[in-house]
Design an enzyme around this catalytic site. Structure first.
Site, mmCIF file in Angstrom:
data_model
loop_
_atom_site.group_PDB
_atom_site.id
_atom_site.type_symbol
_atom_site.label_atom_id
_atom_site.label_comp_id
_atom_site.label_asym_id
_atom_site.label_seq_id
_atom_site.Cartn_x
_atom_site.Cartn_y
_atom_site.Cartn_z
ATOM 1 N N ASP A 50 41.399 45.557 37.026
ATOM 2 C CA ASP A 50 41.991 46.329 35.936
ATOM 3 C C ASP A 50 41.866 45.603 34.605
ATOM 4 O O ASP A 50 41.531 44.417 34.550
ATOM 5 C CB ASP A 50 43.477 46.572 36.214
ATOM 6 C CG ASP A 50 43.704 47.687 37.217
ATOM 7 O OD1 ASP A 50 42.765 48.465 37.465
ATOM 8 O OD2 ASP A 50 44.823 47.775 37.742
ATOM 9 N N TYR B 123 42.958 36.190 46.107
ATOM 10 C CA TYR B 123 43.507 36.388 44.769
ATOM 11 C C TYR B 123 44.489 35.266 44.466
ATOM 12 O O TYR B 123 45.199 34.782 45.360
ATOM 13 C CB TYR B 123 44.248 37.722 44.663
ATOM 14 C CG TYR B 123 43.358 38.924 44.502
ATOM 15 C CD1 TYR B 123 42.960 39.356 43.229
ATOM 16 C CD2 TYR B 123 42.914 39.637 45.610
ATOM 17 C CE1 TYR B 123 42.146 40.469 43.081
ATOM 18 C CE2 TYR B 123 42.096 40.753 45.473
ATOM 19 C CZ TYR B 123 41.719 41.163 44.204
ATOM 20 O OH TYR B 123 40.911 42.261 44.064
#
Length: 253
Positions: free
Chosen positions: A54, A112
């Site tokens: 994003d 992540y």
């Protein structure tokens, strides 16, 4: 002869409207494909990534692939791409891959990381690269909560209500955090991650750290499958796609 090229790419997501091409907006895919188009004399070359990020989200180890007729060595590709890409995108490595390799579908796991700055004062030089959370935290409770996330679960409570994927079962192999002074870093390795999943997990675990909910609330949230019951979505700027794992690669640090 067409060759399949695999690249490991880092980017600073601050000034991008995300990874995926969007009309009239600056994106990582758009910048990369623009360079490839120039290198291929105006022919379009599409890149495929391990996944999208994003706006504001960073990557240290995004993986992309593309097919090309150009007979350049991996080192020549790396030099040529880095010479033309903007300063906030860097190609870290290039390899010629087998024609069956796919940046997304060949992936076995993703890692992540999420950075949180916990000092009482905001650090203006870190504002694009970590979330600011200036509140006392119970690190032991947070570690306990993270441990409950490991394993195979339905993560409906920990993904955006906008998620269209029906199968929300994922496996988390590692969920841990490290404290280095005022810097707190979360690390997650999993089979895959749903939309906003890491950011919602972080927002929820921070609530555990503040004493707003007990660590074992994680179990109740997994069972409830209701996004409204979990914590807030942590800000984009703290999140990094750190690494994508393929066959034969271990999930070590």
């Amino acid at each position: 002869m067409t060759r399949r090229i695999k690249c490991v790419v880092a980017y600073d997501g601050t000034y991008f409207s995300g990874y995926q091409v969007q009309p009239g907006k600056r994106t990582v895919q758009g910048e990369f494909e623009g360079v490839l188009k120039r290198m291929h004399k105006g022919d379009d070359v599409r890149i495929t990534a391990s996944g999208r990020t994003d706006a504001g989200v960073h990557a240290y180890g995004q993986v992309i692939h593309f097919d090309t007729p150009l007979a350049l060595s991996p080192e020549q590709w790396k030099k040529a791409l880095n010479a033309q890409l903007p300063d906030d995108i860097a190609v870290r490595s290039v390899d010629e891959a087998d024609s069956t390799f796919h940046a997304r579908f060949s992936a076995k796991a993703k890692e992540y990381r999420y950075n949180v700055w916990t000092a009482a004062e905001r650090d203006v030089f870190r504002r694009h690269y970590c979330a600011w959370h200036p509140y006392p935290l119970r690190v032991d409770a947070m570690s306990e909560a993270l441990g409950l996330l490991k394993g195979t679960h339905d993560f409906t409570s920990f993904c955006s209500a906008k998620t269209v994927i029906e199968d929300r079962v994922r496996t988390i192999y590692q969920a841990e955090m490290e404290v280095d002074g005022p810097m707190l870093q979360f690390r997650f390795v999993g089979s895959g991650f749903l939309y906003n999943m890491v950011r919602i997990i972080v927002g929820t675990v921070l609530e555990v750290g503040q004493g707003k909910r007990p660590p074992d609330d994680i179990e109740a949230l997994l069972a409830a499958k209701d996004r409204r019951l979990a914590g807030p979505t942590a800000p984009a700027e703290g999140l990094y796609l750190w690494r994508v794992y393929y066959d034969g690669e271990s999930f070590g640090h």
